[in-house]
Design a protein around this motif. Structure first.
Motif, PDB file in Angstrom:
ATOM      1  N   GLN A  12       0.826  -1.203   0.000  1.00 41.75           N
ATOM      2  CA  GLN A  12       0.000   0.000   0.000  1.00 41.75           C
ATOM      3  C   GLN A  12       0.867   1.263   0.000  1.00 41.75           C
ATOM      4  O   GLN A  12       0.501   2.291  -0.562  1.00 41.75           O
ATOM      5  N   ARG A  13       2.030   1.163   0.636  1.00 34.69           N
ATOM      6  CA  ARG A  13       2.914   2.328   0.691  1.00 34.69           C
ATOM      7  C   ARG A  13       3.367   2.752  -0.704  1.00 34.69           C
ATOM      8  O   ARG A  13       3.690   3.924  -0.927  1.00 34.69           O
ATOM      9  N   VAL A  14       3.386   1.795  -1.645  1.00 34.69           N
ATOM     10  CA  VAL A  14       3.747   2.132  -3.022  1.00 34.69           C
ATOM     11  C   VAL A  14       2.704   3.085  -3.594  1.00 34.69           C
ATOM     12  O   VAL A  14       3.034   4.130  -4.179  1.00 34.69           O
ATOM     13  N   GLU A  15       1.429   2.716  -3.434  1.00 32.32           N
ATOM     14  CA  GLU A  15       0.352   3.558  -3.944  1.00 32.32           C
ATOM     15  C   GLU A  15       0.415   4.949  -3.314  1.00 32.32           C
ATOM     16  O   GLU A  15       0.325   5.971  -4.012  1.00 32.32           O
ATOM     17  N   GLU A  16       0.553   4.993  -2.001  1.00 32.97           N
ATOM     18  CA  GLU A  16       0.568   6.277  -1.299  1.00 32.97           C
ATOM     19  C   GLU A  16       1.718   7.161  -1.772  1.00 32.97           C
ATOM     20  O   GLU A  16       1.530   8.366  -2.020  1.00 32.97           O
ATOM     21  N   THR A  34       8.788  -0.450 -10.618  1.00 35.45           N
ATOM     22  CA  THR A  34      10.098   0.047 -11.037  1.00 35.45           C
ATOM     23  C   THR A  34      10.269   1.516 -10.670  1.00 35.45           C
ATOM     24  O   THR A  34      11.321   1.934 -10.158  1.00 35.45           O
ATOM     25  N   THR A  35       9.222   2.296 -10.928  1.00 38.95           N
ATOM     26  CA  THR A  35       9.265   3.720 -10.584  1.00 38.95           C
ATOM     27  C   THR A  35       9.428   3.904  -9.085  1.00 38.95           C
ATOM     28  O   THR A  35      10.237   4.716  -8.622  1.00 38.95           O
ATOM     29  N   TYR A  36       8.667   3.128  -8.331  1.00 40.65           N
ATOM     30  CA  TYR A  36       8.741   3.237  -6.867  1.00 40.65           C
ATOM     31  C   TYR A  36      10.129   2.854  -6.359  1.00 40.65           C
ATOM     32  O   TYR A  36      10.699   3.524  -5.502  1.00 40.65           O
ATOM     33  N   ASN A  37      10.660   1.766  -6.879  1.00 37.11           N
ATOM     34  CA  ASN A  37      11.959   1.278  -6.404  1.00 37.11           C
ATOM     35  C   ASN A  37      13.110   2.239  -6.723  1.00 37.11           C
ATOM     36  O   ASN A  37      14.196   2.124  -6.142  1.00 37.11           O
ATOM     37  N   LYS A  38      12.870   3.175  -7.647  1.00 38.49           N
ATOM     38  CA  LYS A  38      13.898   4.172  -7.969  1.00 38.49           C
ATOM     39  C   LYS A  38      13.891   5.357  -7.001  1.00 38.49           C
ATOM     40  O   LYS A  38      14.812   6.173  -7.020  1.00 38.49           O
ATOM     41  N   VAL A  54      10.209  -3.339  -3.354  1.00 40.04           N
ATOM     42  CA  VAL A  54       9.085  -4.280  -3.314  1.00 40.04           C
ATOM     43  C   VAL A  54       9.045  -5.080  -4.611  1.00 40.04           C
ATOM     44  O   VAL A  54       9.463  -4.616  -5.654  1.00 40.04           O
ATOM     45  N   ASN A  55       8.531  -6.272  -4.524  1.00 44.77           N
ATOM     46  CA  ASN A  55       8.333  -7.104  -5.704  1.00 44.77           C
ATOM     47  C   ASN A  55       7.383  -8.265  -5.359  1.00 44.77           C
ATOM     48  O   ASN A  55       7.736  -9.426  -5.474  1.00 44.77           O
ATOM     49  N   PRO A  56       6.155  -7.965  -4.922  1.00 41.10           N
ATOM     50  CA  PRO A  56       5.216  -9.033  -4.539  1.00 41.10           C
ATOM     51  C   PRO A  56       4.679  -9.776  -5.762  1.00 41.10           C
ATOM     52  O   PRO A  56       4.794  -9.294  -6.895  1.00 41.10           O
ATOM     53  N   ASP A  57       4.073 -10.943  -5.522  1.00 44.28           N
ATOM     54  CA  ASP A  57       3.539 -11.775  -6.600  1.00 44.28           C
ATOM     55  C   ASP A  57       2.153 -11.270  -6.981  1.00 44.28           C
ATOM     56  O   ASP A  57       1.169 -11.530  -6.293  1.00 44.28           O
TER      57      ASP A  57
END
Length: 240
Positions: free
Chosen positions: A83-87, A181-185, A192-195
């Motif tokens: 969820q933190r990715v979305e936020e 990918t954008t978030y991880n940058k 993150v890399n969930p299934d």
């Protein structure tokens, strides 16, 4: 004295009966109540027909455009474990990309829902007489619970590849990859890399079961929802 219904008496008496005992008891009750003959096979067939009707309606509802996306009860949200990715993405002005991903995620589930019906129907056709009585004694969603118990493992193993193909077809996988990918940058964030396939599969199946349960409840309680003579005959006994 209030007239007893066939199925009410059956539920009270037939918990541990064999098939032959069930047939004999149904005959005795039909004769005593002056009802039109209702055989064990008809009762079981009626339950199976109700389930197949619920599955057909539920699958059709889920598989149409916006079947998931515009139904708040089954809409698949952004994966909660990230969820933190979305936020974070919304904070940096990428809310449109997140919204696009959520829509395509639900489009994938809608596409895959078309493939679930045969798996459900196979489980229904395998239902025994004892299974049927257990359902009759159960809650309004007892038949759906039976399907959850008997189909979940097989459904997931067969449904996951369909979900994956569906997600790929509607570009949900690509959108998700781009988002992650954008978030991880972003500096100093935990990567993150969930299934995504597992998540979408579980949520899609959960939504289907929800819709089937809704249809089952309608058929049990609403005479208008009983669209065939067999359904009317079997379930009318519960209404008297």
């Amino acid at each position: 004295m209030k007239k007893l219904t066939i199925l009410t008496v059956l539920i009270a008496m037939l918990a541990a009966c064999t098939s032959s005992q069930i047939n004999k008891t149904i005959g005795d009750i039909n004769k005593a109540l002056g009802e039109e003959s209702l055989s064990t096979e008809q009762v079981v067939a009626g339950l199976k027909e109700a389930l197949i009707k619920g599955i057909t309606t539920g699958s059709a509802e889920a598989s149409k455009i916006d079947g998931y996306f515009k139904n708040p009860k089954i809409k698949i949200p952004f994966p909660p474990d990230v969820q933190r990715v979305e936020e974070k993405l919304r904070q940096i002005g990428l809310g449109n990309e997140v919204d696009k991903f959520v829509m395509t995620l639900n489009r994938g589930a809608e596409d895959a829902a078309k493939e679930a019906k045969p798996i459900f129907i196979n489980a229904i056709k395998s239902m025994t007489i004892q299974d049927a009585w257990g359902i009759l004694k159960g809650d309004d969603n007892a038949a759906t619970q039976y399907l959850i118990k008997t189909t979940s493992v097989q459904l997931k193993s067969k449904f996951k590849p369909v979900i994956k193909n569906s997600l790929d077809k509607v570009n949900a996988t690509k959108y998700y990859g781009d988002i992650v990918t954008t978030y991880n940058k972003i500096p100093f964030v935990d990567k993150v890399n969930p299934d995504l396939d597992d998540y979408a599969t579980d949520k899609a199946i959960e939504g289907l079961f929800y819709l089937v349960a809704q249809e089952e409840e309608k058929i049990r309680k609403d005479p208008v929802a009983r669209t065939t003579e067999l359904l009317k005959k079997v379930f009318a006994a519960q209404d008297q």
